[in-house]
Design a protein around this motif. Sequence first.
Motif, PDB file in Angstrom:
ATOM      1  N   LEU A   1       0.835  -1.201   0.000  1.00  0.00           N
ATOM      2  CA  LEU A   1       0.000   0.000   0.000  1.00  0.00           C
ATOM      3  C   LEU A   1       0.869   1.250   0.000  1.00  0.00           C
ATOM      4  N   PRO A   2       0.498   2.262  -0.739  1.00  0.00           N
ATOM      5  CA  PRO A   2       1.288   3.485  -0.743  1.00  0.00           C
ATOM      6  C   PRO A   2       1.256   4.161   0.625  1.00  0.00           C
ATOM      7  N   SER A   3       2.382   4.673   1.059  1.00  0.00           N
ATOM      8  CA  SER A   3       2.484   5.337   2.345  1.00  0.00           C
ATOM      9  C   SER A   3       2.812   6.804   2.122  1.00  0.00           C
ATOM     10  N   PRO A   4       2.532   7.605   3.106  1.00  0.00           N
ATOM     11  CA  PRO A   4       2.834   9.028   2.964  1.00  0.00           C
ATOM     12  C   PRO A   4       4.325   9.232   2.736  1.00  0.00           C
ATOM     13  N   ALA A   5       4.661   9.985   1.733  1.00  0.00           N
ATOM     14  CA  ALA A   5       6.067  10.231   1.401  1.00  0.00           C
ATOM     15  C   ALA A   5       6.707  11.154   2.434  1.00  0.00           C
ATOM     16  N   SER A   6       7.968  10.828   2.819  1.00  0.00           N
ATOM     17  CA  SER A   6       8.705  11.681   3.735  1.00  0.00           C
ATOM     18  C   SER A   6       9.084  12.982   3.042  1.00  0.00           C
ATOM     19  N   ALA A   7       8.955  14.080   3.754  1.00  0.00           N
ATOM     20  CA  ALA A   7       9.262  15.391   3.151  1.00  0.00           C
ATOM     21  C   ALA A   7       9.905  16.301   4.186  1.00  0.00           C
ATOM     22  N   ASP A   8      10.807  15.747   5.009  1.00  0.00           N
ATOM     23  CA  ASP A   8      11.509  16.551   5.990  1.00  0.00           C
ATOM     24  C   ASP A   8      12.461  17.519   5.288  1.00  0.00           C
ATOM     25  N   VAL A   9      12.803  18.585   5.989  1.00  0.00           N
ATOM     26  CA  VAL A   9      13.695  19.617   5.441  1.00  0.00           C
ATOM     27  C   VAL A   9      14.817  19.861   6.440  1.00  0.00           C
ATOM     28  N   VAL A  10      16.050  19.895   5.950  1.00  0.00           N
ATOM     29  CA  VAL A  10      17.218  20.193   6.768  1.00  0.00           C
ATOM     30  C   VAL A  10      17.863  21.462   6.217  1.00  0.00           C
ATOM     31  N   ILE A  11      18.033  22.465   7.079  1.00  0.00           N
ATOM     32  CA  ILE A  11      18.657  23.727   6.681  1.00  0.00           C
ATOM     33  C   ILE A  11      19.981  23.855   7.407  1.00  0.00           C
ATOM     34  N   LEU A  12      21.062  24.021   6.665  1.00  0.00           N
ATOM     35  CA  LEU A  12      22.390  24.180   7.249  1.00  0.00           C
ATOM     36  C   LEU A  12      22.688  25.657   7.503  1.00  0.00           C
TER      37      LEU A  12
ATOM     38  N   GLU B   1      18.511  11.019   4.696  1.00  0.00           N
ATOM     39  CA  GLU B   1      18.738  10.539   3.342  1.00  0.00           C
ATOM     40  C   GLU B   1      17.567  10.916   2.453  1.00  0.00           C
ATOM     41  N   ASP B   2      17.869  10.991   1.168  1.00  0.00           N
ATOM     42  CA  ASP B   2      16.825  11.193   0.179  1.00  0.00           C
ATOM     43  C   ASP B   2      16.787   9.968  -0.721  1.00  0.00           C
ATOM     44  N   SER B   3      16.182  10.064  -1.882  1.00  0.00           N
ATOM     45  CA  SER B   3      16.040   8.910  -2.757  1.00  0.00           C
ATOM     46  C   SER B   3      17.349   8.502  -3.416  1.00  0.00           C
ATOM     47  N   ARG B   4      18.392   9.355  -3.321  1.00  0.00           N
ATOM     48  CA  ARG B   4      19.639   9.077  -4.029  1.00  0.00           C
ATOM     49  C   ARG B   4      20.796   8.710  -3.101  1.00  0.00           C
ATOM     50  N   ARG B   5      20.880   9.331  -1.916  1.00  0.00           N
ATOM     51  CA  ARG B   5      22.045   9.095  -1.072  1.00  0.00           C
ATOM     52  C   ARG B   5      21.725   9.401   0.376  1.00  0.00           C
ATOM     53  N   SER B   6      22.675   9.039   1.249  1.00  0.00           N
ATOM     54  CA  SER B   6      22.560   9.326   2.678  1.00  0.00           C
ATOM     55  C   SER B   6      23.528  10.440   3.048  1.00  0.00           C
TER      56      SER B   6
ATOM     57  N   THR C   1      14.461  12.143   4.571  1.00  0.00           N
ATOM     58  CA  THR C   1      13.944  11.387   5.724  1.00  0.00           C
ATOM     59  C   THR C   1      14.990  11.411   6.828  1.00  0.00           C
ATOM     60  N   ILE C   2      14.599  11.882   8.006  1.00  0.00           N
ATOM     61  CA  ILE C   2      15.511  11.920   9.152  1.00  0.00           C
ATOM     62  C   ILE C   2      15.616  10.502   9.713  1.00  0.00           C
ATOM     63  N   ILE C   3      16.849   9.995   9.746  1.00  0.00           N
ATOM     64  CA  ILE C   3      17.074   8.653  10.283  1.00  0.00           C
ATOM     65  C   ILE C   3      17.457   8.707  11.752  1.00  0.00           C
TER      66      ILE C   3
END
Length: 262
Positions: free
Chosen positions: A21-32, A53-58, A42-44
Amino acid sequence: MKHLLIMSMTLAWLCITVFLLPSPASADVVILKNGQVYENVTIIEEKDTLHFEDSRRSYFINRDAVEAVIRTGNKKSEKIAIPDWAEKHLSPLPAKIRSLARDHFIPIMLAVSGILVFFCLVLLKFLWANIRPLHDARREKRRIIAGVRNLDSQEKAVLREFAIFDQNTLELPVEDPTVSGLIRKDILQPTREKGEYSVSGLVLPVTINPLARRRITPRAVDLPPDWKNDDAQKQAIIRARPQFIHDKEQFISKVETKRPGE
């Protein structure tokens, strides 16, 4: 067994359905602090080193370099503690697969458990299908042995006929109570279904069950070893023969005495 298989398959199907089942997509934001912004991540783990990490890398960034963390994604996944052994096996996988596995860790484990239960039940059914015939054969053997050990005098008289004629198969009246009783006990077995009728009823060729043959010794049926050479014992054995034997002999005798006067 059939119901257990159906239940395990249903459990596996439900777990896999939940997982897909589709789940809500993570959309966290990190500002440096240097102004760099990481969106849709997604905050791990958020300790001295911020792991996201995002869909490409950690990413692993020192917490002092982070200006702000805005959590707008699926908070439910943060409450699930992934065991260390699971993290160890997930680490070589691509980031997208790791994220998916973390978000659906419990449904995945339930699905895997259901599939394992299903295959275990299939294995048990396979083993039972191969072990059960052996179990049934042993039980049948014990039942026949017990039947031979508890023969009554009339049953012994019927079985003595095989020793008297030294044959493995004899034609016997299967409607006789004693003969039919030995057939029900599987000590005797008819070799065919069709036969002839005599004065004692339906006569069929009957043989001793191979499981009982070795145990029906002369001693088991009260047959003295030297009865052929002892007239007294021989006469006693003749008198103790089954009633259908005496009925047959009387019938033959009547027929033979009737012929001269015809």
